[in-house]
Design a protein around this motif. Structure first.
Motif, short mmCIF file in Angstrom:
data_model
loop_
_atom_site.label_atom_id
_atom_site.label_comp_id
_atom_site.label_asym_id
_atom_site.label_seq_id
_atom_site.Cartn_x
_atom_site.Cartn_y
_atom_site.Cartn_z
N TYR A 1 0.84 -1.21 0.00
CA TYR A 1 0.00 0.00 0.00
C TYR A 1 0.87 1.25 0.00
N LYS A 2 1.94 1.22 0.78
CA LYS A 2 2.86 2.37 0.83
C LYS A 2 3.43 2.67 -0.56
N LEU A 3 3.88 1.63 -1.25
CA LEU A 3 4.49 1.84 -2.56
C LEU A 3 3.46 2.30 -3.58
N ARG A 4 2.24 1.78 -3.50
CA ARG A 4 1.18 2.24 -4.41
C ARG A 4 0.86 3.71 -4.13
N TRP A 5 0.81 4.08 -2.86
CA TRP A 5 0.53 5.47 -2.49
C TRP A 5 1.63 6.37 -3.03
N PHE A 6 2.87 5.91 -2.93
CA PHE A 6 4.01 6.67 -3.44
C PHE A 6 3.89 6.87 -4.95
N SER B 1 2.34 14.63 -8.44
CA SER B 1 3.36 15.68 -8.34
C SER B 1 3.90 16.07 -9.72
N ALA B 2 3.93 15.10 -10.62
CA ALA B 2 4.36 15.42 -11.98
C ALA B 2 3.38 16.39 -12.64
N GLU B 3 2.09 16.17 -12.41
CA GLU B 3 1.09 17.09 -12.94
C GLU B 3 1.22 18.47 -12.31
N LEU B 4 1.49 18.51 -11.01
CA LEU B 4 1.67 19.80 -10.34
C LEU B 4 2.87 20.55 -10.92
N LEU B 5 3.98 19.84 -11.10
CA LEU B 5 5.17 20.47 -11.66
C LEU B 5 4.90 21.02 -13.05
N GLY B 6 4.06 20.33 -13.81
CA GLY B 6 3.74 20.76 -15.16
C GLY B 6 3.06 22.11 -15.23
N THR B 7 2.49 22.55 -14.12
CA THR B 7 1.84 23.86 -14.10
C THR B 7 2.85 25.00 -14.01
N GLY B 8 4.06 24.70 -13.56
CA GLY B 8 5.07 25.73 -13.38
C GLY B 8 4.84 26.59 -12.16
N ALA B 9 3.89 26.22 -11.32
CA ALA B 9 3.53 27.02 -10.14
C ALA B 9 4.56 26.86 -9.02
N PRO B 10 4.62 27.83 -8.10
CA PRO B 10 5.44 27.66 -6.91
C PRO B 10 4.74 26.69 -5.94
N PHE C 1 11.46 7.59 -3.34
CA PHE C 1 11.74 8.98 -2.95
C PHE C 1 12.67 9.64 -3.96
N GLN C 2 13.69 8.92 -4.39
CA GLN C 2 14.63 9.47 -5.37
C GLN C 2 13.95 9.69 -6.72
N THR C 3 13.03 8.81 -7.08
CA THR C 3 12.27 9.00 -8.32
C THR C 3 11.45 10.28 -8.26
N LEU C 4 10.87 10.53 -7.10
CA LEU C 4 10.11 11.77 -6.90
C LEU C 4 11.02 12.98 -7.04
N LEU C 5 12.16 12.96 -6.38
CA LEU C 5 13.10 14.08 -6.46
C LEU C 5 13.56 14.32 -7.90
N ALA C 6 13.75 13.25 -8.63
CA ALA C 6 14.27 13.35 -9.99
C ALA C 6 13.33 14.08 -10.95
N GLN C 7 12.08 14.26 -10.55
CA GLN C 7 11.16 15.05 -11.37
C GLN C 7 11.58 16.51 -11.42
#
Length: 262
Positions: free
Chosen positions: A120-125, A132-141, A177-183
């Motif tokens: 469940y933890k890994l699925r949630w991640f 978070s990728a969609e959020l980053l795509g907005t360019g917002a702070p 976690f590193q995959t998330l940071l790499a975005q």
């Protein structure tokens, strides 16, 4: 602007401690986790009396997240992580505050691992990474702040060899976690303190606090639109030493008010 994250480990039971810290630290935005309070029992009157507006997503006995804003009302944009309509855990809430999109999260612990809780933890991640990728795509702070229940590296744990098989430190969780940071996210604490042992959690058992046998579980990740505005970051570790303290201490960042290049 000062933004903090704090796993309060029971917002009603530790309300005096929370109010004491708010008065001392004066953060502008606070992400709280592990409220352990149903929606209708959140102490909104006391929070407002302390000068904060708030939104929250409560759940009886466990989980629960909230965003507080000093002298302002957070504008809620989301109160559940997308990707699994069957997931009824209150672990994510998102709001716009003073020109910043703030995501407050409480990632699953995952123990015992391996097993259903770790799955469940890994699925949630994975869901968090997709959103978070969609959020980053907005360019917002944007700030992704909360208790990630992940020890990112050996520098973030007092004795790495004792945690190899724990869900907090298993390679699958660290890689996620590193995959998330790499975005493109910036780990604020590591950006300004790259080689320093900094902890945000000390267990109640085995005199962990007295021995400084800690873990870094609470993270503030910054989108590129905010990374250039990072001025300072630290952990109010002394709060862990207060009477009836949470097992976590508040972690915080300070951002400049000026937009880079303006």
């Amino acid at each position: 602007m000062k933004i903090a994250t704090f796993n309060v480990n029971g917002v009603n039971g530790r309300l005096p401690l929370l109010l004491r810290w708010l008065a001392e630290a004066e953060p502008d935005i606070v992400c709280l986790q592990e409220l352990k309070s149903p929606q209708n029992k959140f102490p909104i009157a006391a929070i407002r009396n302390a000068g904060y507006g708030a939104i929250w997503h409560g759940q009886n006995r466990w989980n629960g997240v909230a965003i507080l804003a000093r002298g302002a009302e957070p504008i809620e944009t989301r109160r559940a992580l997308p990707g699994d309509p069957e997931d009824d855990h209150c672990r994510y809430i998102e709001a716009a505050v003073n020109g910043i999109l703030v995501a407050c999260l409480y990632l699953p612990n995952g123990n015992p691992a391996p097993g259903p809780k770790f799955d469940y933890k890994l699925r949630w991640f994975e869901r968090l990474t997709a959103h978070s990728a969609e959020l980053l795509g907005t360019g917002a702070p944007i700030v992704l702040a909360g208790d990630y229940n992940v020890i990112p590296t050996e520098l973030d744990v007092y004795k790495p060899e004792r945690w190899v098989d724990d869900a907090l430190f298993r390679i699958e969780a660290r890689e996620a976690f590193q995959t998330l940071l790499a975005q493109g996210w910036t780990d604020a604490i590591r950006a300004l303190h790259p080689g320093q042992r900094i902890y945000t959690f000390w267990d109640y058992f085995r005199n962990a606090w007295g021995r400084n046998a800690g873990l870094r579980l609470d993270h503030l990740l910054l989108a590129p639109a905010l990374s250039d505005r990072l001025l300072a970051t630290d952990v109010d570790r002394h709060v862990r030493g207060w009477d009836k303290a949470s097992d976590h201490a508040p972690a915080w960042i300070e951002l400049s008010n000026a937009v880079h290049g303006a």
